[in-house]
Design an enzyme around this catalytic site. Structure first.
Site, PDB file in Angstrom:
ATOM      1  N   HIS A 149      35.078  52.870  79.588  1.00  0.00           N
ATOM      2  CA  HIS A 149      33.664  52.497  79.527  1.00  0.00           C
ATOM      3  C   HIS A 149      33.400  51.131  80.156  1.00  0.00           C
ATOM      4  CE1 HIS A 149      29.583  52.506  78.218  1.00  0.00           C
ATOM      5  NE2 HIS A 149      29.733  53.244  77.131  1.00  0.00           N
ATOM      6  N   ASP A 198      27.567  69.030  90.291  1.00  0.00           N
ATOM      7  CA  ASP A 198      27.806  70.240  91.087  1.00  0.00           C
ATOM      8  C   ASP A 198      28.854  69.934  92.154  1.00  0.00           C
ATOM      9  OD1 ASP A 198      27.769  72.511  92.642  1.00  0.00           O
ATOM     10  OD2 ASP A 198      25.607  72.471  93.022  1.00  0.00           O
TER      11      ASP A 198
END
Length: 437
Positions: free
Chosen positions: A161, A380
């Protein structure tokens, strides 16, 4: 999930994927907003069986495109270290991200609903460095591609993170997808984090209660039967709040002025209900932490594509008895915490860490992470959007995660959290009280 045991029939040796071209070396600066959240975030993306891709496997496509996108995001190919100032910094060695291929002995449907974060199942879909003792021994990015007997596959990511927040992480994943599809990056990363350097000298203009430590002193004379110190295993559950459910929660809150937002309503409700479910004594203080995206709140706003963490933690606190007795009180506190985050407040938070090196305390705290607006379905890689996605685990026991159900799921927000069994039963009862038609 939980009764199902996922068996990884074959897992290849982890390999390194360096950038496809030579990239800059040296130390890469991490801002003070990056320093406080150096935890590993694990997510999974499930893809249905794909049509023949000209003989190229998903692993080949993902590995090759990862090498190409790392040219733009080259710090991810480095390793975390400690600077002479005692801060986290990236040594841009160009070693590369870790990549693992695996095969499961079942169909992808057998793993069940990935919105129920069962680490015993989903954790096997994300690579973890064996024997790593701390984050300095873990790569900044690792990717595991697990192929299932049905032809589907899961991409499991483990990302530190400290490299970026949710907005930045999705920008990276979407850039990776564009690269895999042979497209140029629609939003190249802005790598320079100097815009968030502390002022010289530092100037702390606000009290930063997010770092306040709540002790057990308030409960010394109470025998409330609570489960705060319950060391039993956590149950992880997800609760769906449909648009109609959210409207009912909002209807319970009569605030002056504008109507409360979905986040304010749900954050106030979850905070109050969790505090009650944990059986906190009425005089004990309960704290709420959550992140606010500072990108549009900085003056001037941070540039589009900013690579690092631009979130600032804000907080609210209240006596448990007062909190559980009044949902409007909880929501007003949430609203106040949101409105407190201004450019001046965020600059003060950056400088506060510079002078104290303090870490936010999670004692008697709920930490809400809102992923409900992150475009996970835009990931995608050439096979269309993921059929399902979600966290492989919650990074801390105090964390509750908000995820969008998506329009295809009827809309609304899914709340994920972990609690001991007794507390989870009570939390579920409180949820059912407000979500029942």
């Amino acid at each position: 999930m939980g009764v199902f045991e996922l068996r990884i029939g074959q897992q290849g040796e982890p390999s390194l994927v360096p950038p496809a071209e030579e990239t800059p070396t040296g130390l890469y600066y991490l801002s003070n907003l990056d320093q406080n959240i150096a935890v590993i975030v694990q997510t999974v993306y499930c893809f249905r069986p794909a049509a023949d891709g000209g003989g190229r496997s998903a692993c080949d496509v993902l590995r090759e495109s990862l090498a190409k996108v790392l040219v733009h995001y080259y710090p991810l190919a480095g390793r975390l270290t400690i600077s002479g100032e005692g801060k986290l910094v990236v040594d841009c060695t160009g070693e590369g991200a870790v990549f693992v291929e695996a095969e499961a002995d079942c169909a992808m449907a057998d793993i069940g609903d990935v919105t129920e974060p069962d680490p015993s199942v989903l954790g096997k879909l994300v690579y973890s460095v064996p024997g790593a003792k701390n984050i300095l021994e873990m790569p900044l990015l690792s990717a595991q591609v697990t192929k299932f007997k049905c032809g589907g596959f899961v991409l499991g990511l483990a990302i530190n993170h400290c490299m970026f927040d949710g907005v930045g992480a999705m920008q990276f994943v979407n850039s990776w997808g564009e690269t895999a599809r042979g497209l140029p990056l629609s939003l190249p990363p802005v790598l320079d984090r100097a815009v968030l350097r502390a002022r010289d000298p530092p100037k702390v203009d606000f009290p930063h209660h997010e770092f306040a430590q709540i002790t057990d002193e308030a409960d010394d004379d109470e025998d409330d039967g609570g489960v705060i110190g319950d060391s039993s295993p956590l149950l992880h559950r997800s609760f769906r709040f449909t648009p109609a459910c959210i409207a009912r929660v909002k209807a319970l809150v009569a605030l002056e002025g504008r109507a409360c937002t979905t986040f304010e309503a749900l954050a106030g409700f979850v905070w109050s209900a969790r505090t009650r479910a944990l059986g906190m004594g009425p005089s004990r203080r309960s704290k709420l932490l959550f992140a606010v995206d500072g990108r549009p709140r900085f003056s001037p706003p941070l540039p589009a594509g900013y690579f690092g963490n631009a979130i600032v933690l804000t907080s609210a606190a209240c006596a448990a008895g007062e909190l559980t007795a009044s949902l409007p009180r909880a929501v007003r506190l949430v609203r106040g915490a949101v409105e407190a985050v201004t450019d001046a407040y965020m600059r003060s938070a950056v400088d506060y860490f510079e002078t104290t090196r303090a870490r936010p305390s999670l004692a008697s705290t709920l930490l809400i992470t809102a992923w409900s607006r992150l475009p996970f379905r835009a990931a995608d890689f050439g096979w269309g959007p993921p059929a399902a996605y979600g966290p492989a685990a919650l990074p801390e026991k105090e964390v509750a995660l908000f995820l969008s159900c998506g329009e295809e799921g009827g809309g609304g927000v899914r709340v994920l959290l972990g609690l001991p069994a007794a507390a989870m039963a009570e939390f579920q009862r409180l949820v059912e009280e407000v979500t029942a038609a």
